[in-house]
Design a protein around this motif. Structure first.
Motif, PDB file in Angstrom:
ATOM      1  N   ALA A 185       0.837  -1.206   0.000  1.00 24.63           N
ATOM      2  CA  ALA A 185       0.000   0.000   0.000  1.00 24.63           C
ATOM      3  C   ALA A 185       0.871   1.255   0.000  1.00 24.63           C
ATOM      4  O   ALA A 185       0.562   2.239  -0.689  1.00 24.63           O
ATOM      5  N   ARG A 186       1.955   1.236   0.764  1.00 28.35           N
ATOM      6  CA  ARG A 186       2.861   2.389   0.789  1.00 28.35           C
ATOM      7  C   ARG A 186       3.514   2.596  -0.566  1.00 28.35           C
ATOM      8  O   ARG A 186       3.637   3.736  -1.046  1.00 28.35           O
ATOM      9  N   LEU A 187       3.937   1.513  -1.198  1.00 32.94           N
ATOM     10  CA  LEU A 187       4.575   1.622  -2.507  1.00 32.94           C
ATOM     11  C   LEU A 187       3.602   2.139  -3.559  1.00 32.94           C
ATOM     12  O   LEU A 187       3.985   2.894  -4.450  1.00 32.94           O
ATOM     13  N   ARG A 188       2.329   1.759  -3.441  1.00 27.96           N
ATOM     14  CA  ARG A 188       1.326   2.302  -4.360  1.00 27.96           C
ATOM     15  C   ARG A 188       1.094   3.780  -4.086  1.00 27.96           C
ATOM     16  O   ARG A 188       0.958   4.582  -5.019  1.00 27.96           O
ATOM     17  N   ALA A 189       1.057   4.160  -2.798  1.00 27.25           N
ATOM     18  CA  ALA A 189       0.843   5.564  -2.448  1.00 27.25           C
ATOM     19  C   ALA A 189       1.990   6.438  -2.952  1.00 27.25           C
ATOM     20  O   ALA A 189       1.777   7.594  -3.333  1.00 27.25           O
ATOM     21  N   GLN A 190       3.202   5.891  -2.964  1.00 25.43           N
ATOM     22  CA  GLN A 190       4.359   6.627  -3.464  1.00 25.43           C
ATOM     23  C   GLN A 190       4.375   6.711  -4.985  1.00 25.43           C
ATOM     24  O   GLN A 190       5.132   7.502  -5.564  1.00 25.43           O
ATOM     25  N   GLY A 191       3.562   5.891  -5.633  1.00 26.41           N
ATOM     26  CA  GLY A 191       3.532   5.890  -7.084  1.00 26.41           C
ATOM     27  C   GLY A 191       4.538   4.953  -7.716  1.00 26.41           C
ATOM     28  O   GLY A 191       4.666   4.917  -8.945  1.00 26.41           O
ATOM     29  N   TRP A 192       5.254   4.182  -6.906  1.00 27.90           N
ATOM     30  CA  TRP A 192       6.240   3.257  -7.457  1.00 27.90           C
ATOM     31  C   TRP A 192       5.575   2.002  -8.004  1.00 27.90           C
ATOM     32  O   TRP A 192       6.023   1.470  -9.006  1.00 27.90           O
ATOM     33  N   LEU A 193       4.556   1.525  -7.341  1.00 31.56           N
ATOM     34  CA  LEU A 193       3.772   0.386  -7.817  1.00 31.56           C
ATOM     35  C   LEU A 193       2.441   0.899  -8.369  1.00 31.56           C
ATOM     36  O   LEU A 193       1.832   1.784  -7.780  1.00 31.56           O
ATOM     37  N   VAL A 194       2.006   0.316  -9.470  1.00 28.86           N
ATOM     38  CA  VAL A 194       0.735   0.702 -10.092  1.00 28.86           C
ATOM     39  C   VAL A 194      -0.107  -0.560 -10.252  1.00 28.86           C
ATOM     40  O   VAL A 194       0.333  -1.528 -10.884  1.00 28.86           O
ATOM     41  N   LEU A 195      -1.289  -0.561  -9.663  1.00 28.62           N
ATOM     42  CA  LEU A 195      -2.172  -1.713  -9.780  1.00 28.62           C
ATOM     43  C   LEU A 195      -2.776  -1.754 -11.181  1.00 28.62           C
ATOM     44  O   LEU A 195      -3.486  -0.853 -11.595  1.00 28.62           O
ATOM     45  N   LYS A 196      -2.489  -2.833 -11.915  1.00 23.66           N
ATOM     46  CA  LYS A 196      -2.989  -2.980 -13.276  1.00 23.66           C
ATOM     47  C   LYS A 196      -4.228  -3.873 -13.337  1.00 23.66           C
ATOM     48  O   LYS A 196      -5.106  -3.662 -14.166  1.00 23.66           O
ATOM     49  N   ARG A 197      -4.275  -4.871 -12.466  1.00 27.05           N
ATOM     50  CA  ARG A 197      -5.451  -5.736 -12.421  1.00 27.05           C
ATOM     51  C   ARG A 197      -5.627  -6.263 -11.005  1.00 27.05           C
ATOM     52  O   ARG A 197      -4.707  -6.859 -10.446  1.00 27.05           O
ATOM     53  N   GLN A 198      -6.774  -5.992 -10.417  1.00 21.63           N
ATOM     54  CA  GLN A 198      -7.056  -6.432  -9.056  1.00 21.63           C
ATOM     55  C   GLN A 198      -7.197  -7.952  -9.012  1.00 21.63           C
ATOM     56  O   GLN A 198      -7.802  -8.560  -9.890  1.00 21.63           O
ATOM     57  N   GLY A 199      -6.629  -8.544  -7.979  1.00 21.14           N
ATOM     58  CA  GLY A 199      -6.731  -9.982  -7.822  1.00 21.14           C
ATOM     59  C   GLY A 199      -8.155 -10.415  -7.530  1.00 21.14           C
ATOM     60  O   GLY A 199      -8.956  -9.672  -6.967  1.00 21.14           O
ATOM     61  N   ALA A 200      -8.468 -11.605  -7.935  1.00 24.09           N
ATOM     62  CA  ALA A 200      -9.789 -12.188  -7.700  1.00 24.09           C
ATOM     63  C   ALA A 200      -9.582 -13.637  -7.260  1.00 24.09           C
ATOM     64  O   ALA A 200      -8.452 -14.085  -7.087  1.00 24.09           O
ATOM     65  N   ARG A 201     -10.656 -14.345  -7.057  1.00 21.69           N
ATOM     66  CA  ARG A 201     -10.557 -15.733  -6.599  1.00 21.69           C
ATOM     67  C   ARG A 201      -9.724 -16.563  -7.588  1.00 21.69           C
ATOM     68  O   ARG A 201     -10.049 -16.667  -8.767  1.00 21.69           O
ATOM     69  N   GLY A 202      -8.646 -17.148  -7.063  1.00 18.34           N
ATOM     70  CA  GLY A 202      -7.789 -17.974  -7.896  1.00 18.34           C
ATOM     71  C   GLY A 202      -6.840 -17.213  -8.789  1.00 18.34           C
ATOM     72  O   GLY A 202      -6.142 -17.802  -9.616  1.00 18.34           O
ATOM     73  N   ARG A 203      -6.772 -15.882  -8.621  1.00 19.84           N
ATOM     74  CA  ARG A 203      -5.908 -15.074  -9.480  1.00 19.84           C
ATOM     75  C   ARG A 203      -5.300 -13.937  -8.662  1.00 19.84           C
ATOM     76  O   ARG A 203      -6.022 -13.223  -7.963  1.00 19.84           O
ATOM     77  N   VAL A 204      -3.984 -13.773  -8.729  1.00 17.31           N
ATOM     78  CA  VAL A 204      -3.311 -12.746  -7.944  1.00 17.31           C
ATOM     79  C   VAL A 204      -3.362 -11.414  -8.674  1.00 17.31           C
ATOM     80  O   VAL A 204      -3.608 -11.347  -9.887  1.00 17.31           O
ATOM     81  N   SER A 205      -3.125 -10.336  -7.944  1.00 14.86           N
ATOM     82  CA  SER A 205      -3.101  -9.001  -8.542  1.00 14.86           C
ATOM     83  C   SER A 205      -1.891  -8.857  -9.463  1.00 14.86           C
ATOM     84  O   SER A 205      -0.859  -9.495  -9.272  1.00 14.86           O
TER      85      SER A 205
END
Length: 228
Positions: free
Chosen positions: A78-98
């Motif tokens: 969460a901190r790395l996303r807040a800093q802008g270093w990590l960008v969530l491209k696809r949210q994880g779902a059942r049986g699949r990681v982010s």
């Protein structure tokens, strides 16, 4: 500055440049930042797909590699996303990681103060236009930390800066000098930082020291807010 994707004939050198910038910046900071950057470097070197800009790794795997628990992984990601270093491209779902991407340009911009510590050739290669801060030596850590004494202008923030500079000139130069006042409302002072990483670090690690200095100047202040 926009770094080309590290693919093709010059991919290896670009990858080393990014990792070198992260390393140099980490070594110039305290143990908390060092640990955070070591963790993201571990993700980059073990699981990051440079060509597709994808990091696909479950929390349990990350926790095992970092030798931490799942809660620490959630908090750090969460901190790395807040800093802008990590960008969530696809949210994880059942049986699949982010799936995450890496903002390599943001990483380089945030680590820019440490480039001169590697050498003039490194600065010239990453910043051929010469927009990197001038006056920082090529191998001496002192210019990174050094900062002029605060200028007294009668404001609460200027007075607090003077106190912080007197307490610890190195920390002041690294983290407090670049902050500027962005307004005072409802007994809360808002300070603007040059980057999101800078604001997040101060808010996470130095807020108590900052607020203590401010309250010594103005006891009515209840909080301080950092913007990046």
């Amino acid at each position: 500055m926009q770094l080309p994707r590290p693919v093709g004939r010059e991919a290896a050198s670009r990858k080393y440049d990014i990792l070198s910038a992260l390393m140099a910046f980490a070594l110039s900071q305290d143990k908390h930042v060092q640990r955070q950057i070591l963790r993201i470097m571990a993700l980059i070197t073990t699981r990051y797909n440079w060509q597709r800009d994808e990091l696909t790794m479950g929390q349990a795997e990350i926790a095992r590699m970092w030798s931490v628990d799942d809660r620490t992984v959630k908090r750090e990601m969460a901190r790395l996303r807040a800093q802008g270093w990590l960008v969530l491209k696809r949210q994880g779902a059942r049986g699949r990681v982010s799936v995450y991407g890496m903002d390599l340009n943001r990483m380089l911009e945030d680590t820019r103060p440490a480039w001169p510590l590697i050498g003039e050739d490194f600065v010239a290669r990453l910043d051929p236009a010469g927009t990197a801060p001038a006056g920082q030596g090529t191998s001496n850590v002192v210019p990174l930390r050094a900062a002029p004494s605060p200028v007294a202008d009668g404001s609460v923030w200027a007075a607090a800066q003077a106190r912080l500079h007197q307490e610890d000139a190195a920390i002041y130069g690294a983290w407090f000098h670049a902050l500027t006042s962005a307004g005072l409302e409802a007994n809360c002072l808002t300070l603007a930082a040059p980057t999101r990483f800078h604001a997040t670090y101060v808010a996470t690690n130095l807020k108590e020291r900052l607020l203590r200095a401010l309250r010594q100047i103005d006891p009515s202040l209840r909080d301080v807010r950092l913007l990046g």
